[in-house]
Design a protein around this motif. Structure first.
Motif, PDB file in Angstrom:
ATOM      1  N   SER A  43       0.824  -1.213   0.000  1.00 26.05           N
ATOM      2  CA  SER A  43       0.000   0.000   0.000  1.00 26.05           C
ATOM      3  C   SER A  43       0.851   1.253   0.000  1.00 26.05           C
ATOM      4  CB  SER A  43      -0.930  -0.001   1.221  1.00 26.05           C
ATOM      5  OG  SER A  43      -1.772  -1.135   1.223  1.00 26.05           O
ATOM      6  N   ALA A  44       1.884   1.271   0.856  1.00 20.50           N
ATOM      7  CA  ALA A  44       2.756   2.439   0.930  1.00 20.50           C
ATOM      8  C   ALA A  44       3.524   2.635  -0.370  1.00 20.50           C
ATOM      9  CB  ALA A  44       3.731   2.288   2.099  1.00 20.50           C
ATOM     10  N   THR A  45       4.021   1.530  -0.938  1.00 23.44           N
ATOM     11  CA  THR A  45       4.787   1.616  -2.179  1.00 23.44           C
ATOM     12  C   THR A  45       3.928   2.117  -3.329  1.00 23.44           C
ATOM     13  OG1 THR A  45       6.187  -0.215  -1.451  1.00 23.44           O
ATOM     14  CG2 THR A  45       6.202   0.311  -3.797  1.00 23.44           C
ATOM     15  N   ALA A  46       2.718   1.603  -3.429  1.00 24.91           N
ATOM     16  CA  ALA A  46       1.824   2.041  -4.500  1.00 24.91           C
ATOM     17  C   ALA A  46       1.518   3.527  -4.387  1.00 24.91           C
ATOM     18  CB  ALA A  46       0.529   1.227  -4.460  1.00 24.91           C
ATOM     19  N   ALA A  47       1.315   4.011  -3.158  1.00 24.10           N
ATOM     20  CA  ALA A  47       1.004   5.429  -2.954  1.00 24.10           C
ATOM     21  C   ALA A  47       2.200   6.310  -3.290  1.00 24.10           C
ATOM     22  CB  ALA A  47       0.559   5.659  -1.509  1.00 24.10           C
ATOM     23  N   VAL A  48       3.373   5.939  -2.792  1.00 24.68           N
ATOM     24  CA  VAL A  48       4.565   6.766  -3.016  1.00 24.68           C
ATOM     25  C   VAL A  48       4.941   6.798  -4.496  1.00 24.68           C
ATOM     26  CG1 VAL A  48       7.050   6.921  -2.564  1.00 24.68           C
ATOM     27  CG2 VAL A  48       5.477   6.454  -0.695  1.00 24.68           C
ATOM     28  N   HIS A  49       4.903   5.654  -5.150  1.00 29.22           N
ATOM     29  CA  HIS A  49       5.289   5.612  -6.558  1.00 29.22           C
ATOM     30  C   HIS A  49       4.237   6.251  -7.458  1.00 29.22           C
ATOM     31  CE1 HIS A  49       8.365   2.106  -5.955  1.00 29.22           C
ATOM     32  NE2 HIS A  49       8.684   3.223  -5.331  1.00 29.22           N
ATOM     33  N   PRO A 106      -0.753  -3.012  13.482  1.00 30.41           N
ATOM     34  CA  PRO A 106       0.511  -3.259  12.773  1.00 30.41           C
ATOM     35  C   PRO A 106       0.473  -2.835  11.305  1.00 30.41           C
ATOM     36  CG  PRO A 106      -0.044  -5.146  14.114  1.00 30.41           C
ATOM     37  CD  PRO A 106      -1.216  -4.226  14.160  1.00 30.41           C
ATOM     38  N   TYR A 107      -0.673  -3.001  10.662  1.00 30.32           N
ATOM     39  CA  TYR A 107      -0.777  -2.601   9.249  1.00 30.32           C
ATOM     40  C   TYR A 107      -0.513  -1.112   9.088  1.00 30.32           C
ATOM     41  CZ  TYR A 107      -2.946  -1.284   4.830  1.00 30.32           C
ATOM     42  OH  TYR A 107      -3.183  -0.738   3.589  1.00 30.32           O
ATOM     43  N   PHE A 108      -1.126  -0.296   9.932  1.00 29.03           N
ATOM     44  CA  PHE A 108      -0.946   1.152   9.822  1.00 29.03           C
ATOM     45  C   PHE A 108       0.443   1.582  10.283  1.00 29.03           C
ATOM     46  CE2 PHE A 108      -5.640   1.090   9.805  1.00 29.03           C
ATOM     47  CZ  PHE A 108      -5.846   1.850   8.655  1.00 29.03           C
ATOM     48  N   VAL A 109       1.037   0.838  11.215  1.00 26.53           N
ATOM     49  CA  VAL A 109       2.413   1.135  11.621  1.00 26.53           C
ATOM     50  C   VAL A 109       3.361   0.900  10.445  1.00 26.53           C
ATOM     51  CG1 VAL A 109       4.321   0.397  13.082  1.00 26.53           C
ATOM     52  CG2 VAL A 109       2.064   0.698  14.079  1.00 26.53           C
ATOM     53  N   VAL A 110       3.223  -0.254   9.775  1.00 23.84           N
ATOM     54  CA  VAL A 110       4.056  -0.563   8.616  1.00 23.84           C
ATOM     55  C   VAL A 110       3.802   0.436   7.494  1.00 23.84           C
ATOM     56  CG1 VAL A 110       4.581  -2.292   6.849  1.00 23.84           C
ATOM     57  CG2 VAL A 110       4.153  -3.012   9.214  1.00 23.84           C
ATOM     58  N   LEU A 111       2.537   0.733   7.242  1.00 27.47           N
ATOM     59  CA  LEU A 111       2.172   1.668   6.174  1.00 27.47           C
ATOM     60  C   LEU A 111       2.802   3.033   6.394  1.00 27.47           C
ATOM     61  CD1 LEU A 111       0.406   2.424   3.695  1.00 27.47           C
ATOM     62  CD2 LEU A 111      -1.432   2.950   5.310  1.00 27.47           C
ATOM     63  N   SER A 112       2.641   3.591   7.600  1.00 25.52           N
ATOM     64  CA  SER A 112       3.172   4.923   7.882  1.00 25.52           C
ATOM     65  C   SER A 112       4.699   4.929   7.866  1.00 25.52           C
ATOM     66  CB  SER A 112       2.659   5.420   9.233  1.00 25.52           C
ATOM     67  OG  SER A 112       3.019   4.531  10.272  1.00 25.52           O
ATOM     68  N   ALA A 113       5.322   3.874   8.396  1.00 25.94           N
ATOM     69  CA  ALA A 113       6.788   3.816   8.431  1.00 25.94           C
ATOM     70  C   ALA A 113       7.366   3.792   7.021  1.00 25.94           C
ATOM     71  CB  ALA A 113       7.250   2.598   9.216  1.00 25.94           C
ATOM     72  N   PHE A 114       6.788   2.990   6.129  1.00 26.08           N
ATOM     73  CA  PHE A 114       7.311   2.909   4.770  1.00 26.08           C
ATOM     74  C   PHE A 114       6.981   4.159   3.960  1.00 26.08           C
ATOM     75  CE2 PHE A 114       8.356  -1.426   5.600  1.00 26.08           C
ATOM     76  CZ  PHE A 114       9.294  -1.763   4.649  1.00 26.08           C
ATOM     77  N   LEU A 115       5.845   4.782   4.220  1.00 23.76           N
ATOM     78  CA  LEU A 115       5.540   6.041   3.547  1.00 23.76           C
ATOM     79  C   LEU A 115       6.592   7.088   3.868  1.00 23.76           C
ATOM     80  CD1 LEU A 115       1.653   6.458   3.857  1.00 23.76           C
ATOM     81  CD2 LEU A 115       2.984   6.365   1.740  1.00 23.76           C
ATOM     82  N   LEU A 116       6.906   7.230   5.153  1.00 26.30           N
ATOM     83  CA  LEU A 116       7.887   8.223   5.561  1.00 26.30           C
ATOM     84  C   LEU A 116       9.287   7.876   5.060  1.00 26.30           C
ATOM     85  CD1 LEU A 116       6.689   8.809   9.235  1.00 26.30           C
ATOM     86  CD2 LEU A 116       6.499  10.410   7.323  1.00 26.30           C
TER      87      LEU A 116
END
Length: 238
Positions: A43-49, A106-116
């Motif tokens: 999710s984070a990768t798709a958003a950032v890219h 945990p999902y939102f922790v991983v999501l926010s960490a990878f977004l940042l």
């Protein structure tokens, strides 16, 4: 389109090998279910890219990368300290009954960490550069698949390691790794002129200090709980 996707997959996959995102994925996989970690990363990768291919070369000037790096560093440090707080001196953690684990947090922790972590990363700018001469949809799909595939390897390694380590050891190692990520990100944001080797060496100071403090406290706790060690000073006073 297919050529663009394959090109993006190859470039991003090779760029992510050995990168901090793989270490983060391995660390998260030690503590959480693999599919929760992989879902947050995807999710984070798709958003950032999607942002990078949409904005292109103007992205570097539009985002305050130093401020984002500082926020990411503070986030990693906070996660590391919180994790160590849960397991600090907990030698009996592996004998306790493990409570049901939620997957939402945990999902939102991983999501926010990878977004940042990925905002302003070199992979983001590589994706933006690819999108200037190729189909942005193909670049977006390929870059997302390439990064998820690279991090999936790290998650698999985390699963294998986690099967052979006690729960409290996994928690302590995770906390120390996050302290390293946070310190390294903080040094990168505040002192960008530091070399990779110098920055990496300095970044080990925080987890090393925490590890020493953890070892000292663990030994004190064992000494206080040992009836023989407690009884010896009393007999010596007699």
């Amino acid at each position: 389109m297919i050529t663009t996707i394959l090109l993006s997959v190859g470039i991003v996959f090779l760029a992510e090998l050995g990168d901090k995102s793989q270490l983060m994925a391995l660390t998260f996989a030690l503590r959480h279910r693999w599919w929760v970690v992989l879902g947050g990363i995807a999710s984070a990768t798709a958003a950032v890219h999607l942002i990078s291919v949409g904005v292109g070369y103007f992205l570097g000037a539009a985002l305050p990368t130093r401020a984002i790096a500082l926020v990411a560093a503070l986030t990693f440090l906070a996660v590391g300290l919180w994790t160590l707080r849960e397991h600090f001196g907990s030698d009996d953690a592996e004998t306790e009954t493990e409570p049901p684990r939620s997957t939402t947090a945990p999902y939102f922790v991983v999501l926010s960490a990878f977004l940042l972590a990925e905002l302003g990363d070199r992979t983001m700018f590589a994706t933006a550069a690819l999108a200037t001469d190729n189909s942005w949809v193909g670049v977006w799909i390929g870059s997302t698949l390439g990064m998820v595939a690279a991090d999936a390897l790290a998650i698999a390694a985390g699963i294998l390691v986690g099967k052979h380590l006690p729960e409290h050891v996994i928690g302590i190692c995770s906390g120390l790794l996050f302290l390293y990520f946070g310190t390294a990100s903080l040094l990168t944001a505040t002192s960008p002129d530091l070399g990779i080797l110098t920055g990496g060496a300095l970044a080990t100071a925080a987890p090393a200090a925490a590890g020493i403090a953890l070892l000292i406290r663990s030994r004190r706790a064992r000494r206080n709980s040992d009836p023989v060690a407690v009884a010896e000073p009393a007999e010596q006073r007699r």
